[in-house]
Design a protein around this motif. Structure first.
Motif, PDB file in Angstrom:
ATOM      1  N   ALA A 154       0.887  -1.352   0.165  1.00 19.60           N
ATOM      2  CA  ALA A 154      -0.074  -0.099  -0.004  1.00 19.60           C
ATOM      3  C   ALA A 154       0.801   1.175  -0.070  1.00 19.60           C
ATOM      4  O   ALA A 154       0.771   2.259  -0.709  1.00 19.60           O
ATOM      5  N   ALA A 155       2.198   1.217   0.870  1.00 12.98           N
ATOM      6  CA  ALA A 155       2.715   2.453   0.729  1.00 12.98           C
ATOM      7  C   ALA A 155       3.474   2.510  -0.516  1.00 12.98           C
ATOM      8  O   ALA A 155       3.680   3.715  -1.092  1.00 12.98           O
ATOM      9  N   ALA A 156       4.081   1.467  -1.268  1.00 14.23           N
ATOM     10  CA  ALA A 156       4.724   1.608  -2.425  1.00 14.23           C
ATOM     11  C   ALA A 156       3.607   2.092  -3.560  1.00 14.23           C
ATOM     12  O   ALA A 156       4.086   3.166  -4.225  1.00 14.23           O
ATOM     13  N   LEU A 157       2.485   1.713  -3.320  1.00 12.38           N
ATOM     14  CA  LEU A 157       1.168   2.167  -4.414  1.00 12.38           C
ATOM     15  C   LEU A 157       1.090   3.711  -4.246  1.00 12.38           C
ATOM     16  O   LEU A 157       0.805   4.498  -5.069  1.00 12.38           O
ATOM     17  N   GLU A 187      13.854   8.787  -2.237  1.00  9.55           N
ATOM     18  CA  GLU A 187      14.591   8.331  -1.415  1.00  9.55           C
ATOM     19  C   GLU A 187      14.034   7.140  -0.633  1.00  9.55           C
ATOM     20  O   GLU A 187      12.898   7.177  -0.108  1.00  9.55           O
ATOM     21  N   VAL A 188      15.069   6.385  -0.476  1.00 10.77           N
ATOM     22  CA  VAL A 188      14.528   5.010   0.262  1.00 10.77           C
ATOM     23  C   VAL A 188      15.250   4.857   1.443  1.00 10.77           C
ATOM     24  O   VAL A 188      16.357   4.836   1.371  1.00 10.77           O
ATOM     25  N   THR A 189      14.774   4.887   2.716  1.00  9.74           N
ATOM     26  CA  THR A 189      15.156   4.787   3.890  1.00  9.74           C
ATOM     27  C   THR A 189      14.727   3.801   4.589  1.00  9.74           C
ATOM     28  O   THR A 189      13.663   2.891   4.287  1.00  9.74           O
ATOM     29  N   ALA A 190      15.246   3.448   5.875  1.00 12.24           N
ATOM     30  CA  ALA A 190      14.744   2.550   6.929  1.00 12.24           C
ATOM     31  C   ALA A 190      13.079   2.975   7.182  1.00 12.24           C
ATOM     32  O   ALA A 190      12.434   1.862   7.487  1.00 12.24           O
ATOM     33  N   LEU A 191      12.777   4.168   7.196  1.00 11.08           N
ATOM     34  CA  LEU A 191      11.401   4.422   7.375  1.00 11.08           C
ATOM     35  C   LEU A 191      10.591   4.518   6.338  1.00 11.08           C
ATOM     36  O   LEU A 191       9.239   4.716   6.530  1.00 11.08           O
ATOM     37  N   GLY A 192      10.878   4.170   5.044  1.00  8.47           N
ATOM     38  CA  GLY A 192       9.974   4.186   4.019  1.00  8.47           C
ATOM     39  C   GLY A 192      10.574   5.128   2.724  1.00  8.47           C
ATOM     40  O   GLY A 192      11.667   5.326   2.733  1.00  8.47           O
ATOM     41  N   LEU A 193       9.690   5.286   1.877  1.00  7.22           N
ATOM     42  CA  LEU A 193       9.959   6.122   0.690  1.00  7.22           C
ATOM     43  C   LEU A 193       9.224   7.257   0.670  1.00  7.22           C
ATOM     44  O   LEU A 193       8.451   7.802   1.409  1.00  7.22           O
ATOM     45  N   CYS A 194      10.217   8.090   0.065  1.00  7.20           N
ATOM     46  CA  CYS A 194       9.666   9.703   0.085  1.00  7.20           C
ATOM     47  C   CYS A 194      10.308  10.203  -1.033  1.00  7.20           C
ATOM     48  O   CYS A 194      11.450  10.149  -1.528  1.00  7.20           O
ATOM     49  N   MET A 195       9.208  10.914  -2.040  1.00  7.19           N
ATOM     50  CA  MET A 195       9.753  11.533  -3.260  1.00  7.19           C
ATOM     51  C   MET A 195      10.466  13.014  -2.813  1.00  7.19           C
ATOM     52  O   MET A 195       9.782  13.906  -2.225  1.00  7.19           O
ATOM     53  N   GLN A 196      11.493  13.225  -3.391  1.00  4.06           N
ATOM     54  CA  GLN A 196      12.174  14.554  -3.154  1.00  4.06           C
ATOM     55  C   GLN A 196      11.454  15.495  -4.000  1.00  4.06           C
ATOM     56  O   GLN A 196      11.452  15.327  -5.276  1.00  4.06           O
ATOM     57  N   THR A 197      11.267  16.714  -3.519  1.00  2.00           N
ATOM     58  CA  THR A 197      10.664  17.813  -4.411  1.00  2.00           C
ATOM     59  C   THR A 197      11.695  19.016  -4.292  1.00  2.00           C
ATOM     60  O   THR A 197      11.403  20.250  -4.674  1.00  2.00           O
ATOM     61  N   GLY A 215      -0.985  10.774  -3.747  1.00  2.00           N
ATOM     62  CA  GLY A 215      -0.795   9.630  -3.033  1.00  2.00           C
ATOM     63  C   GLY A 215      -1.782   8.956  -2.230  1.00  2.00           C
ATOM     64  O   GLY A 215      -2.566   7.956  -2.246  1.00  2.00           O
ATOM     65  N   PRO A 216      -2.755   9.846  -1.245  1.00  2.00           N
ATOM     66  CA  PRO A 216      -3.783   9.351  -0.678  1.00  2.00           C
ATOM     67  C   PRO A 216      -4.865   9.035  -1.759  1.00  2.00           C
ATOM     68  O   PRO A 216      -5.881   8.211  -1.488  1.00  2.00           O
ATOM     69  N   GLY A 217      -5.151   9.606  -2.822  1.00  2.00           N
ATOM     70  CA  GLY A 217      -6.054   9.494  -3.957  1.00  2.00           C
ATOM     71  C   GLY A 217      -5.789   8.183  -4.393  1.00  2.00           C
ATOM     72  O   GLY A 217      -6.681   7.495  -4.699  1.00  2.00           O
ATOM     73  N   MET A 218      -4.452   7.629  -4.584  1.00  2.00           N
ATOM     74  CA  MET A 218      -4.238   6.526  -5.140  1.00  2.00           C
ATOM     75  C   MET A 218      -4.783   5.259  -4.101  1.00  2.00           C
ATOM     76  O   MET A 218      -5.365   4.297  -4.538  1.00  2.00           O
ATOM     77  N   ALA A 236      -5.314  -1.690   4.762  1.00  2.00           N
ATOM     78  CA  ALA A 236      -3.720  -1.232   4.294  1.00  2.00           C
ATOM     79  C   ALA A 236      -3.842   0.154   3.538  1.00  2.00           C
ATOM     80  O   ALA A 236      -3.075   1.052   4.168  1.00  2.00           O
ATOM     81  N   ASN A 237      -4.796   0.194   2.601  1.00  2.00           N
ATOM     82  CA  ASN A 237      -4.707   1.175   1.652  1.00  2.00           C
ATOM     83  C   ASN A 237      -5.606   2.358   2.573  1.00  2.00           C
ATOM     84  O   ASN A 237      -5.128   3.558   2.528  1.00  2.00           O
ATOM     85  N   VAL A 238      -6.635   2.097   2.856  1.00  2.00           N
ATOM     86  CA  VAL A 238      -7.370   3.245   3.945  1.00  2.00           C
ATOM     87  C   VAL A 238      -6.541   3.741   4.912  1.00  2.00           C
ATOM     88  O   VAL A 238      -6.348   4.932   5.171  1.00  2.00           O
ATOM     89  N   LEU A 239      -5.642   2.891   5.879  1.00  2.00           N
ATOM     90  CA  LEU A 239      -4.853   3.400   6.764  1.00  2.00           C
ATOM     91  C   LEU A 239      -3.656   4.213   6.334  1.00  2.00           C
ATOM     92  O   LEU A 239      -3.382   5.300   6.921  1.00  2.00           O
ATOM     93  N   THR A 240      -3.086   3.833   5.296  1.00  2.00           N
ATOM     94  CA  THR A 240      -2.007   4.403   4.569  1.00  2.00           C
ATOM     95  C   THR A 240      -2.405   5.848   4.067  1.00  2.00           C
ATOM     96  O   THR A 240      -1.895   6.911   4.282  1.00  2.00           O
ATOM     97  N   GLY A 241      -3.594   5.629   3.378  1.00  2.00           N
ATOM     98  CA  GLY A 241      -4.237   6.969   2.847  1.00  2.00           C
ATOM     99  C   GLY A 241      -4.559   8.179   3.959  1.00  2.00           C
ATOM    100  O   GLY A 241      -4.267   9.331   3.793  1.00  2.00           O
ATOM    101  N   ALA A 242      -5.355   7.722   5.284  1.00  2.00           N
ATOM    102  CA  ALA A 242      -5.517   8.517   6.205  1.00  2.00           C
ATOM    103  C   ALA A 242      -4.324   8.946   7.062  1.00  2.00           C
ATOM    104  O   ALA A 242      -4.647  10.330   7.229  1.00  2.00           O
ATOM    105  N   PHE A 243      -3.616   8.070   7.219  1.00  2.00           N
ATOM    106  CA  PHE A 243      -2.232   8.352   8.009  1.00  2.00           C
ATOM    107  C   PHE A 243      -1.606   9.965   7.316  1.00  2.00           C
ATOM    108  O   PHE A 243      -1.230  10.585   8.047  1.00  2.00           O
ATOM    109  N   ASN A 244      -1.513   9.733   5.856  1.00  2.00           N
ATOM    110  CA  ASN A 244      -0.678  10.558   5.101  1.00  2.00           C
ATOM    111  C   ASN A 244      -1.508  11.753   4.792  1.00  2.00           C
ATOM    112  O   ASN A 244      -1.038  12.684   4.464  1.00  2.00           O
ATOM    113  N   LEU A 245      -2.746  11.814   5.354  1.00  2.00           N
ATOM    114  CA  LEU A 245      -3.686  13.134   5.273  1.00  2.00           C
ATOM    115  C   LEU A 245      -3.491  13.737   6.561  1.00  2.00           C
ATOM    116  O   LEU A 245      -4.015  15.009   6.583  1.00  2.00           O
ATOM    117  N   LEU A 246      -2.904  13.483   7.583  1.00  2.00           N
ATOM    118  CA  LEU A 246      -2.492  14.124   8.770  1.00  2.00           C
ATOM    119  C   LEU A 246      -1.717  15.391   8.498  1.00  2.00           C
ATOM    120  O   LEU A 246      -0.829  15.222   7.614  1.00  2.00           O
TER     121      LEU A 246
END
Length: 161
Positions: free
Chosen positions: A45-48, A68-78, A95-98, A124-134
């Motif tokens: 879900a995080a990769a998608l 950027e790939v770290t032990a904490l996850g993926l992050c797109m650099q802008t 991301g949350p839309g996906m 997993a998708n609901v939780l990933t999207g909702a968490f990232n909307l914080l």
């Protein structure tokens, strides 16, 4: 313990791996201990989620971003990329839309006969999207809030039309 065998960062195309050895070791241990398989679904879900950001970035700028790939996850650099509020909003909401799109499609597909795997992927998708909307930096919610704030401030400065 740094050097050619244990690099601090490793570049592979658009991917930048930070501390790859500790990250890979941690991921290996977590996946090894994941008897339920829920971690695997969470990682999918995080990769998608990041794929949604990457696709919108590709559509907006015609090139792949640095991921950027770290032990904490993926992050797109802008960093260094100028983003108007509308583009910032689209990029952050991708991301949350996906995740919302995947959750909706998965629910519609599996609603007649929801298996445990289907329910876990949906969750997993609901939780990933909702968490990232914080609205906490650097999460998508903070970027969306910033884009809305910048757009509103720009309208206030330009005055009524």
């Amino acid at each position: 313990m740094r050097g050619p065998l244990f690099p601090r960062q490793l570049r592979a195309g658009p991917f930048l791996f930070r501390d790859p050895l500790p990250g890979c070791c941690a991921l290996y241990l977590l996946l090894r201990l994941d008897g339920s398989g829920f971690l695997r679904l969470g990682l999918l879900a995080a990769a998608l989620h990041e794929l949604g950001h990457i696709l919108v970035f590709l559509l907006l700028f015609g090139r792949l971003p640095v991921v950027e790939v770290t032990a904490l996850g993926l992050c797109m650099q802008t960093r260094g990329v100028r983003l108007a509020p509308g583009r910032r909003f689209l990029l952050a909401a991708a991301g949350p839309g996906m995740n919302a799109l995947l959750a909706g499609v998965w629910y519609a597909r599996a609603s007649a006969r929801l298996t445990v795997w289907d329910a876990a992927f949906l969750a997993a998708n609901v939780l990933t999207g909702a968490f990232n909307l914080l609205p906490v930096p650097p999460l998508d919610g903070a970027q969306i809030l910033r884009a809305v704030w910048e757009a509103a401030a720009g309208r206030l400065q330009s005055g009524p039309k």
